[in-house]
Design a protein around this motif. Structure first.
Motif, short mmCIF file in Angstrom:
data_model
loop_
_atom_site.label_atom_id
_atom_site.label_comp_id
_atom_site.label_asym_id
_atom_site.label_seq_id
_atom_site.Cartn_x
_atom_site.Cartn_y
_atom_site.Cartn_z
N THR A 161 101.87 -126.24 -41.76
CA THR A 161 102.58 -127.25 -41.24
C THR A 161 103.40 -127.62 -42.48
O THR A 161 102.99 -127.61 -43.53
CB THR A 161 101.65 -128.55 -40.65
OG1 THR A 161 100.83 -128.82 -41.87
CG2 THR A 161 100.86 -127.98 -39.81
N HIS A 162 104.60 -128.43 -42.02
CA HIS A 162 105.48 -129.28 -43.03
C HIS A 162 105.90 -130.52 -42.58
O HIS A 162 106.34 -130.45 -41.57
CB HIS A 162 106.67 -128.41 -43.62
CG HIS A 162 107.76 -129.01 -44.32
ND1 HIS A 162 107.38 -129.51 -45.51
CD2 HIS A 162 109.14 -129.24 -43.99
CE1 HIS A 162 108.40 -130.01 -46.08
NE2 HIS A 162 109.29 -129.72 -45.22
N GLU A 163 105.61 -131.59 -43.29
CA GLU A 163 106.20 -132.96 -42.51
C GLU A 163 107.33 -133.01 -43.61
O GLU A 163 107.59 -133.03 -44.58
CB GLU A 163 104.97 -133.83 -43.38
CG GLU A 163 103.67 -133.98 -42.44
CD GLU A 163 102.83 -134.83 -42.69
OE1 GLU A 163 103.30 -135.76 -43.59
OE2 GLU A 163 101.73 -134.92 -42.19
N SER A 164 108.23 -133.57 -42.77
CA SER A 164 109.82 -133.84 -43.08
C SER A 164 110.24 -135.05 -42.43
O SER A 164 110.10 -135.23 -41.34
CB SER A 164 110.56 -132.61 -42.87
OG SER A 164 112.11 -133.00 -43.37
N LYS B 210 115.17 -133.85 -39.83
CA LYS B 210 115.04 -132.62 -38.61
C LYS B 210 115.77 -131.43 -39.10
O LYS B 210 116.80 -131.53 -39.74
CB LYS B 210 115.62 -133.09 -37.21
CG LYS B 210 115.24 -131.85 -36.33
CD LYS B 210 116.01 -132.49 -34.80
CE LYS B 210 115.62 -131.02 -33.64
NZ LYS B 210 116.09 -131.62 -32.45
N ASN B 211 115.44 -130.18 -39.28
CA ASN B 211 115.85 -128.91 -39.35
C ASN B 211 117.15 -128.84 -38.77
O ASN B 211 117.20 -128.83 -37.42
CB ASN B 211 115.04 -127.94 -39.61
CG ASN B 211 114.10 -127.93 -40.57
OD1 ASN B 211 114.20 -128.57 -41.50
ND2 ASN B 211 112.99 -126.70 -40.28
N ASP C 251 117.51 -123.13 -42.40
CA ASP C 251 116.80 -124.36 -43.07
C ASP C 251 115.31 -124.00 -42.83
O ASP C 251 114.81 -124.92 -42.04
CB ASP C 251 117.46 -125.48 -42.63
CG ASP C 251 117.04 -126.83 -43.45
OD1 ASP C 251 116.22 -126.34 -44.42
OD2 ASP C 251 116.99 -127.79 -42.95
N TRP C 252 114.83 -122.94 -43.44
CA TRP C 252 113.42 -122.60 -43.17
C TRP C 252 112.37 -123.82 -43.78
O TRP C 252 112.84 -124.20 -44.87
CB TRP C 252 113.04 -121.34 -43.66
CG TRP C 252 113.49 -120.15 -42.74
CD1 TRP C 252 114.11 -120.57 -41.36
CD2 TRP C 252 113.43 -118.98 -42.98
NE1 TRP C 252 114.38 -119.20 -41.05
CE2 TRP C 252 113.96 -118.23 -41.77
CE3 TRP C 252 112.77 -118.13 -44.05
CZ2 TRP C 252 114.07 -117.01 -41.96
CZ3 TRP C 252 113.09 -116.93 -44.17
CH2 TRP C 252 113.72 -116.01 -43.10
N LYS C 253 111.20 -124.02 -43.14
CA LYS C 253 110.25 -124.94 -44.01
C LYS C 253 109.80 -124.23 -45.33
O LYS C 253 109.80 -123.04 -45.18
CB LYS C 253 109.34 -125.38 -43.10
CG LYS C 253 108.57 -124.22 -42.41
CD LYS C 253 107.35 -124.70 -41.58
CE LYS C 253 106.51 -123.64 -40.95
NZ LYS C 253 105.74 -124.03 -40.06
N PRO C 254 109.44 -125.11 -46.31
CA PRO C 254 109.15 -124.38 -47.54
C PRO C 254 108.08 -123.18 -47.57
O PRO C 254 107.93 -122.25 -48.05
CB PRO C 254 108.47 -125.48 -48.45
CG PRO C 254 109.42 -126.88 -47.83
CD PRO C 254 109.44 -126.54 -46.41
N LYS D 243 107.52 -121.10 -45.03
CA LYS D 243 107.96 -119.92 -44.66
C LYS D 243 108.92 -119.30 -45.76
O LYS D 243 108.86 -118.02 -45.91
CB LYS D 243 109.04 -120.34 -43.26
CG LYS D 243 109.93 -119.08 -43.06
CD LYS D 243 108.94 -117.87 -42.42
CE LYS D 243 109.68 -116.85 -41.91
NZ LYS D 243 109.17 -115.69 -41.41
#
Length: 402
Positions: free
Chosen positions: A134-137, A140-141, A146-149, A151
Motif C-alpha cells: 500500500t502507498h498513501e499519497s 492522485k496518480n 506514475d507507479w507507486k514507490p 512498484k
C-alpha cells in the motif's frame, strides 16, 4: 561475400529457424530456439506471448507456459523488452544485472530506503504482488507510468536480480527472492564481454538464420563496438559466414550460419502472426527483405489508422499478403475480423497459378478457425474486406459452417 540466397529463400530459412515450418516438441525447446518471447499486456485478443507460442505449437494453451514457469525451465527478464527466456540463458541476464547493481539506474538508486523495505517484507512473508503493497499519497496518480514507490522498488530489485518473478496471477507479477526461485544447478557466473557478445550473436542467428550488426544489437545500447569485433572474430574462425547486400542503396554486411539448409517444402498454410511476433518485430528488415511495410497501429490516433487497432500480418506460404484487424467479443464468444486488407497484387504476383484465390482462402479459413478457437470464441464474423471476391468466399464459408 556473395549473397548465397534470394530474398524469398531467406524468408523460408527465417520461417524454418523460427519454428513455423516444423513445430518443436516442447514449449521450453521452442523458447530456446526463439531465444525469447516478448510479453505484452494488450488483450483485445489473447495476449501476444501466448499467440506467438500458439503460432508454433498448435496444441498450445496458457497452462503450458504456467507449467514451464513452475518447472523453472523458463524465466522472466529483459531481452530487448520484457520477455520469457530459457532458463539456461540465466547467466547472460547477469550481464545487465551487474551493471545495475554497480550503479546503473532503472527506477531508484541502489540501496534506496523503499527497496530495502520491500525486499525485507518479501523475505519475511514470501512471494508478493505489487498490489499487496500500500502507498498513501496526497495526490492522485495521473499517468500510467506514475507507479507507486513500492512498484518501482519491486521492478528495480527485479532488474538488478535480487528478485525474480515466481509466477503470474491474473497477469500480475508475483515476486520472490532470487535464491528461493532459481534452481540450484543454474550457472550464475557473470559472462565476460566476449561471452556475452557471442551469446547474442549465436542466439540471433540461430533464431533468424541471418542478420546484420544493427539487427543483432536491436534496442541494446552501447554494444556496437563489442559486437562488431566479435562478429569479425567468429567469421575469421569460420563459425559464421557473411555477405554484402546493397539492395537498399546502402551496403550492409549480413551474417549467417554456414550450416543452414533450405527447407524442402513450404505448406499451403496461412499464419496470422502477432504484431510482436519474433519473425516480424524488426520492421525495417521486414520491409527491406520481404517487401512488407507493417506498423502496429495501437499507438496511432484512431483517425489516422489505416488498417485498425490490432492488425495481424498475414503470411501465406512464403509471402506476406495482407493483414487483418481483430478483436475478441468475449461476451458473445465471437472473433471479429474488423478489417481484412488483402494486398491483391502481391497475392497474384507471388502465386500466378492461384488467380481464383481458392487455395489461399481455404488456408485462410483454416487459420481463422484455429485462431478463433485459441481465443475461446465459438464463431467469427467478417466486418470489412477490401477484396470483394475473397469477402464473398469467406461469407459463404462462414454461413455453411454456422
Amino acid at each position: 561475400m556473395t549473397n548465397p540466397y534470394s530474398a524469398k529463400q531467406w524468408l523460408q530459412l527465417n520461417m524454418q529457424q523460427q519454428g513455423l515450418l516444423q513445430p518443436l516438441e516442447s514449449l521450453p525447446k521452442l523458447i530456446r530456439q526463439l531465444s525469447y518471447v516478448q510479453i505484452d499486456s494488450i488483450n483485445v485478443v489473447e495476449r501476444a506471448h501466448h499467440h506467438v507460442l500458439h503460432s508454433r505449437l498448435p496444441e498450445y494453451s496458457a497452462t503450458m507456459l504456467d507449467a514451464a514457469m513452475s518447472d523453472k525451465t523458463v524465466f522472466e527478464y529483459w531481452s530487448h523488452a520484457a520477455a520469457y527466456l530459457p532458463i539456461e540463458d540465466y547467466r547472460f541476464s547477469l550481464y545487465r544485472k551487474q551493471q545495475l547493481q554497480q550503479g546503473g539506474k532503472h527506477w531508484f538508486e541502489p540501496e534506496h530506503k523503499v527497496m530495502r523495505e520491500v525486499k525485507a517484507r518479501i523475505s519475511a512473508e514470501g512471494p508478493l504482488k505489487a498490489s499487496q503493497f500500500t502507498h498513501e499519497s496526497d495526490t492522485k496518480n495521473g499517468t500510467w507510468w506514475d507507479w507507486k514507490p513500492a512498484k518501482k522498488a519491486l521492478e528495480q530489485l527485479f532488474m538488478q536480480g535480487e528478485l525474480m518473478v515466481a509466477r503470474r496471477d491474473k497477469f500480475q507479477k508475483v515476486y520472490d527472492l532470487t535464491e528461493r526461485v532459481l534452481p540450484k544447478h543454474i550457472d550464475t557466473t557473470v559472462p565476460s564481454d566476449t561471452e556475452f557478445a557471442q551469446h547474442l550473436i549465436q542466439r540471433y542467428l540461430s533464431a533468424h538464420g541471418f542478420g546484420n550488426l544493427q539487427q543483432i544489437q536491436y534496442l541494446r545500447q552501447g554494444l556496437k563496438p563489442l559486437l562488431s569485433q566479435t562478429l569479425a572474430q567468429l567469421c575469421e574462425q569460420g563459425d559464421i559466414a557473411s555477405f554484402t547486400d546493397s539492395s537498399a542503396n546502402t551496403q550492409h554486411v549480413y551474417f549467417y550460419q554456414p550450416t543452414l539448409t533450405l527447407p524442402t517444402a513450404i505448406p499451403n498454410k496461412v499464419w496470422l502472426l502477432n504484431p510482436f511476433d519474433n519473425l516480424i518485430i524488426q520492421r525495417q528488415k521486414l520491409r527491406q527483405w520481404f517487401g512488407f511495410d507493417y506498423q502496429i497501429e495501437v499507438y496511432v490516433p484512431e483517425a489516422k489508422r489505416q488498417f485498425g487497432y490490432y492488425s495481424l500480418p498475414i503470411l501465406w506460404r512464403d509471402g506476406f499478403v495482407g493483414r487483418v484487424d481483430v478483436k475478441a467479443d468475449r461476451k458473445n464468444q465471437c472473433l471479429l475480423l474488423q478489417n481484412l486488407h488483402i494486398e491483391t497484387q502481391t497475392l497474384t504476383n507471388q502465386h500466378d497459378e492461384l488467380n481464383d484465390k481458392a487455395h489461399f482462402v481455404s488456408a485462410l479459413i483454416e487459420a481463422i478457425n484455429h485462431y478463433c478457437t485459441f481465443n475461446n470464441c465459438q464463431r467469427w464474423q467478417l466486418i470489412q474486406c477490401n477484396d470483394k471476391t475473397i469477402a464473398k468466399m469467406l461469407f459463404k464459408a462462414n454461413q455453411q459452417s454456422s
